[in-house]
Design a protein around this motif. Sequence first.
Motif, mmCIF file in Angstrom:
data_model
loop_
_atom_site.group_PDB
_atom_site.id
_atom_site.type_symbol
_atom_site.label_atom_id
_atom_site.label_comp_id
_atom_site.label_asym_id
_atom_site.label_seq_id
_atom_site.Cartn_x
_atom_site.Cartn_y
_atom_site.Cartn_z
ATOM 1 N N PRO A 261 0.611 -1.395 -0.430
ATOM 2 C CA PRO A 261 -0.242 -0.169 0.057
ATOM 3 C C PRO A 261 0.705 1.148 0.426
ATOM 4 O O PRO A 261 0.598 1.878 -0.306
ATOM 5 N N LEU A 262 1.991 1.558 0.923
ATOM 6 C CA LEU A 262 2.692 2.260 0.409
ATOM 7 C C LEU A 262 3.697 3.159 -0.940
ATOM 8 O O LEU A 262 3.229 4.208 -0.938
ATOM 9 N N LEU A 263 3.423 1.655 -1.665
ATOM 10 C CA LEU A 263 3.439 1.924 -3.126
ATOM 11 C C LEU A 263 1.848 1.719 -3.720
ATOM 12 O O LEU A 263 1.948 2.057 -5.042
ATOM 13 N N ASP A 264 1.183 2.027 -3.386
ATOM 14 C CA ASP A 264 -0.339 2.506 -4.179
ATOM 15 C C ASP A 264 -0.127 1.238 -4.870
ATOM 16 O O ASP A 264 -1.406 1.189 -5.877
ATOM 17 N N LEU A 265 0.347 0.556 -3.879
ATOM 18 C CA LEU A 265 -0.709 -0.989 -4.619
ATOM 19 C C LEU A 265 -1.863 -1.964 -3.536
ATOM 20 O O LEU A 265 -1.447 -1.694 -2.897
ATOM 21 N N ALA A 266 -2.161 -2.459 -3.956
ATOM 22 C CA ALA A 266 -2.965 -3.548 -3.025
ATOM 23 C C ALA A 266 -2.191 -4.804 -1.925
ATOM 24 O O ALA A 266 -1.087 -4.887 -3.647
ATOM 25 N N PRO A 267 -2.912 -5.037 -1.278
ATOM 26 C CA PRO A 267 -2.027 -6.369 -0.741
ATOM 27 C C PRO A 267 -2.110 -7.636 -1.797
ATOM 28 O O PRO A 267 -1.495 -8.441 -1.309
ATOM 29 N N THR A 268 -3.310 -7.425 -2.554
ATOM 30 C CA THR A 268 -3.725 -8.857 -3.389
ATOM 31 C C THR A 268 -2.369 -8.781 -5.031
ATOM 32 O O THR A 268 -2.310 -9.698 -5.665
ATOM 33 N N ALA A 269 -1.853 -7.466 -4.993
ATOM 34 C CA ALA A 269 -0.938 -7.413 -6.321
ATOM 35 C C ALA A 269 0.058 -8.523 -6.485
ATOM 36 O O ALA A 269 0.876 -8.963 -5.559
#
Lengths: 347, 347, 347
Positions: free
Chosen positions: B53-61
């Motif tokens: 999330p800190l890199l604007d990705l969902a945990p499911t990425a």
Amino acid sequence: MELLVDHHCHGVVRRDLDRAAFEARLTEADRPAPGTTLFDSALGDALRAHCFPLLDLAPTALPDAYLERRLALGSAAVTRLMLHAAGLAAVLVDTGYAPEPLTSPAELGEAAGARAHEVVRLETLAEDLAGGVSAGGFAAAVRSALAAAAARPTTVAFKSVAAYRVGLALGDERPSDLAVATAAGRWLAGGGGRIADEILHRFLAFAALDIALPLQFHTGLGDRDVDLSTCDPLLLAPWLRSAEPTGVPILLLHCYPFHRHAAYLAQVFPSVHMDLGLATHNVGARAGAVLAEALELCPYGKFLYSSDGFALPELHYLGAALFRAAAGPELAARTTDNAYRVYASMD
Amino acid sequence: MELLVDHHCHGVVRRDLDRAAFEARLTEADRPAPGTTLFDSALGDALRAHCFPLLDLAPTALPDAYLERRLALGSAAVTRLMLHAAGLAAVLVDTGYAPEPLTSPAELGEAAGARAHEVVRLETLAEDLAGGVSAGGFAAAVRSALAAAAARPTTVAFKSVAAYRVGLALGDERPSDLAVATAAGRWLAGGGGRIADEILHRFLAFAALDIALPLQFHTGLGDRDVDLSTCDPLLLAPWLRSAEPTGVPILLLHCYPFHRHAAYLAQVFPSVHMDLGLATHNVGARAGAVLAEALELCPYGKFLYSSDGFALPELHYLGAALFRAAAGPELAARTTDNAYRVYASMD
Amino acid sequence: MELLVDHHCHGVVRRDLDRAAFEARLTEADRPAPGTTLFDSALGDALRAHCFPLLDLAPTALPDAYLERRLALGSAAVTRLMLHAAGLAAVLVDTGYAPEPLTSPAELGEAAGARAHEVVRLETLAEDLAGGVSAGGFAAAVRSALAAAAARPTTVAFKSVAAYRVGLALGDERPSDLAVATAAGRWLAGGGGRIADEILHRFLAFAALDIALPLQFHTGLGDRDVDLSTCDPLLLAPWLRSAEPTGVPILLLHCYPFHRHAAYLAQVFPSVHMDLGLATHNVGARAGAVLAEALELCPYGKFLYSSDGFALPELHYLGAALFRAAAGPELAARTTDNAYRVYASMD
């Protein structure tokens, strides 16, 4: 409330204590670190939660307020209050360690409204012989002193502190009379005093088996003199294998942080039992978590309760309060049954 | 958010990393097993939950998406992002291990918006002397180098990696100058290089005590070169007993899976402190469970926070995020107070 | 329900059992303590909760009622019921320990509706050579027997019980042919029989690596003959470091109470895997807590499922039921994938 048998504890101090003296007796540390207090710990939290209310203080009160209230009530009243609140059917009191004057088993039992019995420490019994025994006469003198101790109606068990002195890696063979005499000679030549010789501790443990009273072993955490890496009860396995044919109940005390190891021994050796002793009050609110680990392998018929309370009656009470909360009424009652079965001479 | 003092960490790599290079720095393994990935672990789950999330990705990425985003941002930006998110008041950076170029303490502190201090690794300091010292001059040269290191305003502590080299069963007596010279002679005759000699590690630890800066010890888990069975902090007890009269603060790092053992030492030795270091990010969502075990015996005034982050700024951030969630704000703030008390020269 | 691969179990007894015979096979104890029953334990609770209902008894039924129902159904029917309920895709059966007649792998597989494979115990294979081999011919005879065993289509792995005999502190160097011949000579001179010689166990483990089938190691808890303090998988680390270049998968079985130690090895050594084996049914409702500890460090791709069920089909079923509840469907499915990857010859 089910009454508990506290199958291993000590007397309490008879005098009033200031805060430094109180803290010095709280844990196995001999003093707090600079800038810290032992009240800031799991044990401190448990004291606040369980003991402060017994003296009509809120858990949020300051430690100094607690110590003041304690002084105002006086040592004897605090002892009666705490011991009575512990809800005990019987106390089994180790009388072998008293660096300052402590209550006798009878006094502790009276404060608790419980029956009192004595646990005789093997090393203290042996060390008391130093003045009037020869190296060659040591073994016989010990056997005779053990028999005399066992003959006292209050005595229900022996206890070994080999863990504190040489660790638990005791040999699995009875030392010969010659080996005992030689070791006793070295000890006497050094002026008697504190025994710390694997042969002598092993001899004492085997000699206790011959009396056939239950035999307690300190294992796991203790004060800073202990070398904890040598107090893993697994190290006692060879000795336990030798002891097993006698059928004498063996009680592994404290055990933490090796309580899963002790539980394994309690599963595979019919004569081995365990408790959590002083770990119970040390870990405070985590007593339930630690107990759950112990009961992964320990059969329910092999688990006993003890506080290992020493000097401060708070510890006798805290152990009982935390254990009851951790164990629930059924297992708490079960440990009492187990204690009466193991210490058959209590009845 | 309470600021933390990360009292033991390392620099981060300055270059961009592909997935294989990233995974190789994730854990103490030097590579994943065939057919598996290190993202499939408690640490991988924690990375997804906290760092994605800190890199604007969902945990499911997917991990590859994370690595792509990381490359797109560039190493310096990721470092600033992660270190800033860690919420640190100060970083204490071990500069003694750098198999590849890493950020300096000042650079790491700048990225974090935190004050930066240096932890000087004893063995690296000693090994750097190899070129210009005789066996007989080794002890004096070490003492002089320690004094010089301590005189640098950035230096706040020393660190021993005896655990990695010879294990923690250090003797409890200061080795004689002759013994040190003999051991140094063996080491120099072998070409200098990596020190792995119990006498030399023991000498370094005692020499550090003389400087009276806090002394950190690697204990517990480490990379695959370590023989973990020799890294139980209980094995250091005899040395700790010798060290205690100096009052120099001793910091047991990482400790896992022996954290209950370390907590016992922190209870009974006033000068001993502990942390969970790299175990915090390795166990991911279990950090709270492991911390609870450590705090069974460790007094709250003796527990510190560190990430042991190395190479990847994610590890500096993850340690802080997981520790905050595990400890709660009160204990988190407490560890900061503890760090300022232990490392008095930071102020 | 996801099917599991039980990658380490044993056959079950073919005859009907009375209560004493049933209890004697429940745990690693060889008998209950006087006045207690092994039903009063975490395992007993798990039997009541999971196995009693399979025989249409309430969990509150008495053990005697369960034993009666078991006798009424007959051993074969109970075996089919329990094994079928376990939901297994494959069973890997250690055929090297049979103190009484047990079902063959094929019979166990048929009862389970699962494919059956064989795990060949190194020590049994070697001990079977005693009658017709010379000291000097021992090494070659072992290599030839290993090759023959591996050539059987049912064989998928080897297993070492060094832990039971000499502990896990195996040397990290291949013993020379001369050393093996000398050790074999001692063994043969003693009449053959049970091997308990570090050189021979080490030789067997290295010889198994040469065949390149996966190699299982007993580690952690076992029956009362085991010296548990020598069964810590960390003691195997030097040997594992030597074995690693071969890439042969190593499986650490059971591991409890050293499961965090095994998980560390599984993290840092690409070829090392682990399970919880017999600990799963022994700890009953705590299987989830123990599994959570193991998965702190063990990568999910390195964890396998086994019951280590022996003699009683209840243990094969209980392992599976407790593991499924502890692991959840995703991790349960993952362990099956892991087993097929490790035991590539199963496909």
